[in-house]
Every structure is written in structure tokens, then in C-alpha cells.
Design an enzyme around this catalytic site. Structure first.
Site, PDB file in Angstrom:
ATOM      1  N   TYR A 164     -15.004   1.328  -6.759  1.00  0.00           N
ATOM      2  CA  TYR A 164     -16.245   2.084  -6.580  1.00  0.00           C
ATOM      3  C   TYR A 164     -17.111   2.020  -7.840  1.00  0.00           C
ATOM      4  CZ  TYR A 164     -13.435   3.719  -2.700  1.00  0.00           C
ATOM      5  OH  TYR A 164     -12.637   3.747  -1.593  1.00  0.00           O
ATOM      6  N   LYS A 201       0.864  -1.187   0.000  1.00  0.00           N
ATOM      7  CA  LYS A 201       0.000   0.000   0.000  1.00  0.00           C
ATOM      8  C   LYS A 201       0.898   1.234   0.000  1.00  0.00           C
ATOM      9  CE  LYS A 201      -3.524   2.406   2.660  1.00  0.00           C
ATOM     10  NZ  LYS A 201      -4.477   2.341   3.761  1.00  0.00           N
ATOM     11  N   LYS A 226      -2.095  -1.542  -3.917  1.00  0.00           N
ATOM     12  CA  LYS A 226      -2.974  -0.375  -3.819  1.00  0.00           C
ATOM     13  C   LYS A 226      -2.151   0.897  -3.866  1.00  0.00           C
ATOM     14  CE  LYS A 226      -5.919   1.941  -0.589  1.00  0.00           C
ATOM     15  NZ  LYS A 226      -6.273   2.081   0.788  1.00  0.00           N
ATOM     16  N   GLU A 239       7.245  -6.500   0.903  1.00  0.00           N
ATOM     17  CA  GLU A 239       6.015  -6.326   1.705  1.00  0.00           C
ATOM     18  C   GLU A 239       5.059  -7.511   1.492  1.00  0.00           C
ATOM     19  OE1 GLU A 239       4.969  -4.330   3.969  1.00  0.00           O
ATOM     20  OE2 GLU A 239       6.133  -2.479   3.841  1.00  0.00           O
TER      21      GLU A 239
HETATM   22  C1  PBG Z   1      -7.430   3.156   5.616  1.00  0.00           C
HETATM   23  C2  PBG Z   1      -7.676   3.155   4.156  1.00  0.00           C
HETATM   24  C3  PBG Z   1      -7.481   4.184   3.222  1.00  0.00           C
HETATM   25  C4  PBG Z   1      -7.955   3.698   2.003  1.00  0.00           C
HETATM   26  C5  PBG Z   1      -8.374   2.390   2.224  1.00  0.00           C
HETATM   27  N1  PBG Z   1      -8.168   2.068   3.553  1.00  0.00           N
HETATM   28  C6  PBG Z   1      -7.003   5.569   3.382  1.00  0.00           C
HETATM   29  C7  PBG Z   1      -5.621   5.918   3.645  1.00  0.00           C
HETATM   30  O1  PBG Z   1      -4.753   5.059   3.799  1.00  0.00           O
HETATM   31  O2  PBG Z   1      -5.400   7.118   3.744  1.00  0.00           O
HETATM   32  C8  PBG Z   1      -7.998   4.457   0.719  1.00  0.00           C
HETATM   33  C9  PBG Z   1      -9.007   3.985  -0.256  1.00  0.00           C
HETATM   34  C10 PBG Z   1      -9.295   4.885  -1.381  1.00  0.00           C
HETATM   35  O3  PBG Z   1      -8.652   5.930  -1.601  1.00  0.00           O
HETATM   36  O4  PBG Z   1     -10.224   4.542  -2.108  1.00  0.00           O
HETATM   37  N2  PBG Z   1      -6.104   3.260   5.988  1.00  0.00           N
END
Ligand code: PBG
Length: 327
Positions: free
Chosen positions: A314, A196, A249, A234
Site C-alpha cells: 500500500y 499465506k 504473505k 505449500e
Molecule cells: C482475501 C485476501 C485477504 C488479504 C488479501 N487477500 C484477507 C484475508 O485473507 O483475510 C489481506 C491483505 C492485507 O491484509 O493487506 N482472502
């Protein structure tokens, strides 16, 4: 290999049916996970301004929305919660009566076949907006692990099928695996948000979840967008800690990372088509600058082509509708 003029690749593009025969990648609604935002109250359907078509929903409205998703053949939803109150330790996040836990119970009752994935993180619930416990002005890794374990257990006790830790704490998958095992949930799988990145593409989400960090940024725990080899470490770490599914992600700026992960690891691979990726298409389409359906399907196809087995998006409902029309 033959070459021109014997070979003419345009032969395979001459008609719809010929293009269909030559098609390498096919999308189906079965690989979508639909993320939703659940809020306290009744009759709440609050538009999320930077994400046209997405809403903060109370349980009654969410039930209808999930019903529509089920009817469209979408197998899973991902839950994000908007707590009644935020505090330094994000206590509603692991409250058995918290909004996400209530939503899990509601969905499992009203739509028993819908798979429920839960985001396991603290940033929606903390007043400082960080993904963990703050100690001495820093996000403390090991203190956070215990709370992530409690959060995942509370989700699974409510009936969740697949907790998905997204806090980017080292050891989070291990901590959740231990916590679930301790309660007898050895059979519940975990999806790790393994790679992430610290991304500007989460901007609209932070409006939706009201989770912008109140100081600093997330760069001390989320990954540097410049790194792909570290993403492999990771993912390897998450698998070693017991992740059953791993995720990359965001998706669109990281298609190379998705491909490398696919070639290297033999566990199911998910990719998160995040909020900013959604908002860009919506904004351009509203301006008449791109054709919404074409661009959306092109993006989702590219994520699958790169190697994703599951796509969190989405666009899930509209894409499922378009796929149905195209059949
Ligand atoms: C929680 C989380 C986030 C997203 C998913 N889980 C936000 C972040 O890390 O700031 C982002 C999802 C998206 O932008 O659609 N940590």
C-alpha cells in the site's frame, strides 16, 4: 580475512557516495504492485479508517489513481472488489459484470500498459465472510475450487493479466490452470498466494473489504504462523500445480520464510506487505513516534533484501515518490 586494526568497516560508511557504492540492495518502483479497493458508484473516495491514505474508490476515481501510479513508474495494480451485495456463494465474485471485472476493463482501456493483477478469493463476496463455500458449517475445499476457476476466468476474459488465488484451498492453482486452459488461456500466468498465514495483520484489510468472517476464523485453511517448513510444502505444491509466481504473505513477520523460499525455488517470488504492517507505520508516524519515510523505506528494503522480487504494498505510490526524490 583481515581484522582490526587493518580492517575498519566504517571506511565504507564515510560519505553518501561511499555508502552508495557499498549498497547491496536497491529498491525501485518497478518491483511494486499497488493494491486498490474498487467500489460501485460514482465519485466515491471513501477513506479506509485504519489505513490512512487508502480509499474505497469508484471506477472514475480509481482511473485517476491508477494514472498517478503509472506516472510514478509502478507497473502493476492488484484489485479487490466491494460488491453491491454479498450472498452465501459470493456470486458477484464471478459475475462478468461484477465490480472487479468492470475495473479490469476500465484500467485496460484507460491505462493499457498497467498490468492488472486480480485477487481470486470469495471472502469479499460471501455474506459469511469465509474464503469458500460453506457446507455443514465447514469451508468445503472442492466445491470452492470450481467457483475460484470461474472467478479467474471472468477476470481474464475482462482483460486481467495475472490472476492471484488467495483462498488457501488445496488445489486452487491447479483448478484455475485447468479452467483457464479450457478457455484457451494457456498463456496467462498465475500468481499463487502460496504461503499465506492466518495473520492478525490482515485486520485493517478486513475493515477495508468488509470481509471479517461472521463465524469462526480462517485457521482451517490459512497457515499456522509457527510453521516455516510447511510453507515450503505449500510453495512446492503451488509450483507443481502450475503457479508461475509464488507469494509469501504477510512479509514482515515472515522474512525468514521469504529467504528460505528464495534459496530453494527458482520461480519469481512475491511478498505481500499487508494492511496491518502499513497501518502500524501510519499510526506510529501520526503520533510522531517514528519517521515515516525512513521506516517505510527500511521495511521495503528489508523485504527485498530477504529475497522478494516483487513487493505488494500500500506504500507503493508514496515510496515511488520518495525514490524519485532520492535519485
Ligand atoms: C482475501 C485476501 C485477504 C488479504 C488479501 N487477500 C484477507 C484475508 O485473507 O483475510 C489481506 C491483505 C492485507 O491484509 O493487506 N482472502
Amino acid at each position: 580475512m583481515t581484522s582490526f586494526p587493518d580492517s575498519r568497516l566504517r571506511r565504507l560508511r564515510g560519505s553518501d557516495s561511499m555508502r552508495n557504492m557499498a549498497r547491496e540492495t536497491r529498491l525501485t518502483a518497478k518491483e511494486f504492485v499497488y493494491p486498490v479497493f474498487v467500489a460501485h458508484g460514482h465519485g466515491v473516495k471513501e477513506p479506509i479508517e485504519p489505513m490512512p491514505g487508502q480509499f474505497q474508490m469508484s471506477l472514475d476515481v480509481l482511473s485517476e489513481d491508477v494514472g498517478e501510479a503509472a506516472e510514478l513508474g509502478i507497473p502493476a495494480v492488484l484489485l479487490f472488489g466491494l460488491p453491491a451485495e454479498k450472498d452465501p456463494l459470493g456470486t458477484e465474485g464471478y459475475d462478468p459484470e461484477g465490480i472487479v471485472q468492470e475495473a479490469v476493463r476500465m484500467i485496460k482501456k484507460n491505462h493499457p500498459n498497467m498490468m492488472v493483477v486480480t485477487d481470486v478469493c470469495m471472502c469479499e463476496y460471501t455474506d459469511h465472510g469465509h474464503c469458500g463455500v460453506i457446507d455443514n458449517g465447514k469451508v468445503d475445499n472442492d466445491q470452492t475450487l470450481e467457483l475460484l476457476g470461474r472467478t479467474a476466468v471472468s477476470h481474464v476474459l475482462a482483460g486481467a493479466d495475472l490472476p492471484a488465488p488467495s483462498a488457501m484451498m488445496d488445489g486452487q492453482v491447479w483448478a484455475i490452470r485447468q479452467a483457464l486452459n479450457d478457455k484457451g488461456y494457456e498463456d496467462t500466468p498465475i500468481m499463487g498466494y502460496a504461503a499465506k498465514y492466518s495473520s492478525g495483520f490482515y485486520g485493517p484489510f478486513r475493515v477495508a473489504a468488509n470481509s471479517t468472517p461472521q463465524f469462526g476464523d480462517r485457521k482451517s485453511y490459512q497457515m499456522d504462523p509457527a510453521n516455516a517448513r510447511m510453507a515450503m510444502r505449500e510453495i512446492e505444491a503451488d509450483i507443481a500445480e502450475g503457479a508461475d509466481i509464488v507469494m509469501v504473505k504477510p512479509a514482515l513477520s515472515y522474512l525468514d520464510v521469504i529467504r528460505q523460499a528464495k534459496d530453494r525455488f527458482d520461480v519469481p517470488l512475491a511478498a505481500y506487505n499487508v494492511s496491518g504492517e502499513y497501518s502500524m507505520i501510519k499510526a506510529a508516524a501520526q503520533n510522531g513516534w517514528v519517521d515515516e519515510k525512513t521506516v517505510t523505506m527500511e521495511v521495503l528494503t528489508s523485504i527485498k533484501r530477504a529475497g522478494a522480487d516483487t513487493i505488494l504494498t500500500y506504500h507503493a505510490k508514496e515510496a515511488a515518490r520518495w525514490l524519485r526524490e532520492m535519485e
